[in-house]
Design a protein around this motif. Structure first.
Motif, short mmCIF file in Angstrom:
data_model
loop_
_atom_site.label_atom_id
_atom_site.label_comp_id
_atom_site.label_asym_id
_atom_site.label_seq_id
_atom_site.Cartn_x
_atom_site.Cartn_y
_atom_site.Cartn_z
N GLU A 1 3.87 -24.28 10.41
CA GLU A 1 2.97 -23.18 10.06
C GLU A 1 3.52 -21.83 10.53
OE1 GLU A 1 0.33 -23.71 8.16
OE2 GLU A 1 0.93 -25.81 8.12
N ARG A 2 4.58 -21.84 11.30
CA ARG A 2 5.14 -20.59 11.82
C ARG A 2 6.25 -20.08 10.91
NH1 ARG A 2 6.52 -20.98 18.17
NH2 ARG A 2 7.39 -18.94 17.58
N MET A 3 6.28 -18.77 10.75
CA MET A 3 7.32 -18.16 9.91
C MET A 3 8.12 -17.13 10.70
SD MET A 3 6.92 -19.78 7.13
CE MET A 3 7.95 -18.85 6.01
N ASP A 4 8.13 -17.27 12.03
CA ASP A 4 8.77 -16.26 12.87
C ASP A 4 9.93 -16.84 13.67
OD1 ASP A 4 7.31 -17.93 14.55
OD2 ASP A 4 6.59 -16.29 15.84
N TRP A 5 10.64 -17.79 13.08
CA TRP A 5 11.74 -18.41 13.81
C TRP A 5 12.85 -18.83 12.84
CZ3 TRP A 5 13.05 -23.61 12.86
CH2 TRP A 5 12.12 -24.33 12.12
N LEU A 6 14.03 -18.97 13.41
CA LEU A 6 15.18 -19.44 12.63
C LEU A 6 16.01 -20.36 13.52
CD1 LEU A 6 17.29 -19.30 10.25
CD2 LEU A 6 18.35 -17.43 11.54
N SER B 1 16.52 -18.40 17.03
CA SER B 1 16.02 -17.05 17.23
C SER B 1 14.52 -17.04 17.00
CB SER B 1 16.69 -16.06 16.27
OG SER B 1 17.99 -15.73 16.70
N LEU B 2 13.80 -16.32 17.83
CA LEU B 2 12.35 -16.17 17.70
C LEU B 2 12.02 -14.73 17.36
CD1 LEU B 2 11.11 -18.24 20.80
CD2 LEU B 2 11.39 -19.01 18.44
N GLY B 3 10.94 -14.53 16.61
CA GLY B 3 10.54 -13.19 16.24
C GLY B 3 11.32 -12.63 15.07
N VAL B 4 11.88 -13.52 14.25
CA VAL B 4 12.60 -13.10 13.05
C VAL B 4 11.95 -13.78 11.83
CG1 VAL B 4 14.77 -12.77 14.27
CG2 VAL B 4 14.29 -14.98 13.22
N GLU B 5 12.29 -13.30 10.66
CA GLU B 5 11.76 -13.92 9.44
C GLU B 5 12.45 -15.25 9.18
OE1 GLU B 5 10.70 -10.73 6.18
OE2 GLU B 5 12.65 -10.27 7.05
#
Length: 239
Positions: free
Chosen positions: A46-51, A74-78
């Protein structure tokens, strides 16, 4: 975030090479980070803020070759910024340094404990994780945390990573039909998160158990109805 001393005009990710063209020399370099990513895809669906990227170049200067770890988070990225996905990870575009980098040591030693450690330390990566199943006298898993600009080796297996909200560790298990030691994510209590295959198996077993319980309940209802009829009572009239 790093203070960059960069040229005024910078290339985009699409203009930079998306591979160093160096093949992996061990299948584990793909499978181990692949398993970690597969678990995250379910755990953080459900999260879209990580890669979580595998064998993707990290560009920190346009005139220097990228650093290409086996895996990084990475956190806080698209998660996605268009349907073509990322060809590489460009720090001056992303503005976020990876929080977690993984190197899997293969038969061909690639300076994971020396040059790469210094590179990730200088870059400011919070957690640098090295895995080597070939080590005999030392732990297979090393988790280094950046403290006051220097890496400090963390104790334990798994190791809790509070800034990520997950633990990282290794234990024996089965993935892709191979039984061996694998790396996994863990919760704060040290409980391992299931792999996708294990989750499917667990859900299949739960559905089977629920079907069996429903079947037993239906038989009990039928037995009760027969007992009532034997007493001259029509169960359909009891509603």
């Amino acid at each position: 975030m790093l203070e960059y001393n960069l040229p005024r005009y910078l290339p985009s990710a699409e203009e930079l090479p998306d591979s160093d063209e160096t093949p992996v020399d061990n299948e584990l370099q793909e499978l181990i980070p692949g398993l970690l990513k597969a678990i995250l895809l379910i755990l953080w669906s459900e999260r879209m803020d990580w890669l979580f990227a595998i064998d993707m170049g990290i560009y920190y200067h346009p005139d220097k070759p990228p650093i290409v770890p086996d895996g990084f988070l990475s956190l806080g990225v698209e998660r996605f910024y268009d349907e073509e996905l990322r060809p590489s990870y460009v720090l001056w575009d992303e503005n976020v340094i990876p929080i977690f980098v993984l190197e899997v040591v293969s038969q061909n030693y690639r300076q994971e404990y020396t040059t790469k450690l210094d590179e990730y330390e200088a870059l400011g990566v919070l957690y640098y994780v090295i895995y080597s199943s070939r080590r005999r006298r030392k732990p297979h898993l090393e988790v280094h945390k950046l403290v006051n600009g220097k890496y400090e080796l963390q104790e334990g297996n798994p190791v809790w990573l509070p800034e990520i909200g997950l633990g990282i560790g290794c234990e024996r298990g089965n993935y892709c039909g191979v039984t061996r030691e694998w790396m996994y994510w863990y919760d704060e209590q040290g409980q391992r998160y299931l792999t996708p295959a294990e989750q499917v198996k667990q859900e299949t077993l739960r559905a089977k158990q629920e079907a069996q319980r429903a079947e037993v309940a239906e038989k009990r209802v039928q037995q009760l109805a027969e007992q009532l009829r034997a007493l001259g009572i029509d169960p359909d009239n009891l509603a």
